[in-house]
Motif scaffolding. Sequence first.
Motif: not given
Length: 112
Positions: A1-9, A82-92, A97-103
């Motif tokens: 898993m990795a934390w990837v920055e969400i672009p400011e825009e 049914n359901f949708i996925t809620i993705y983890p967010l955090q400040i790094v 940043c959003i947590e992206v699974k290592d594929n």
Amino acid sequence: MAWVEIPEEYLITDERIRQVSVSGLTFCLVFHDERWIAFSRKCPHAGAPLDQGWCKDGVVVCPYHRQEFDLKTGRGAQGQGNFITIYPLQIVADRWCIEVKDNFFQRLFAKL
């Protein structure tokens, strides 16, 4: 898993749902009830793009058939099943940043 920055825009606090793509993950992002929430980009019922929906009272509403999903748990309204996925967010380092699974396949092809 990795934390990837969400672009400011995309980090605009107007409660409009935005579709975002980072590191092979496409998701919806919204600022609702004074917090950022990242979730699935498509409705599991009929594949509608949830960035065309809206948020109200802690749920995201699908634009096609008005299916509703809880923005804390991702669960559909009672009776939907049914359901949708809620993705983890955090400040790094002062960045959202959003947590992206290592594929495995992403790692494999990144080396080619």
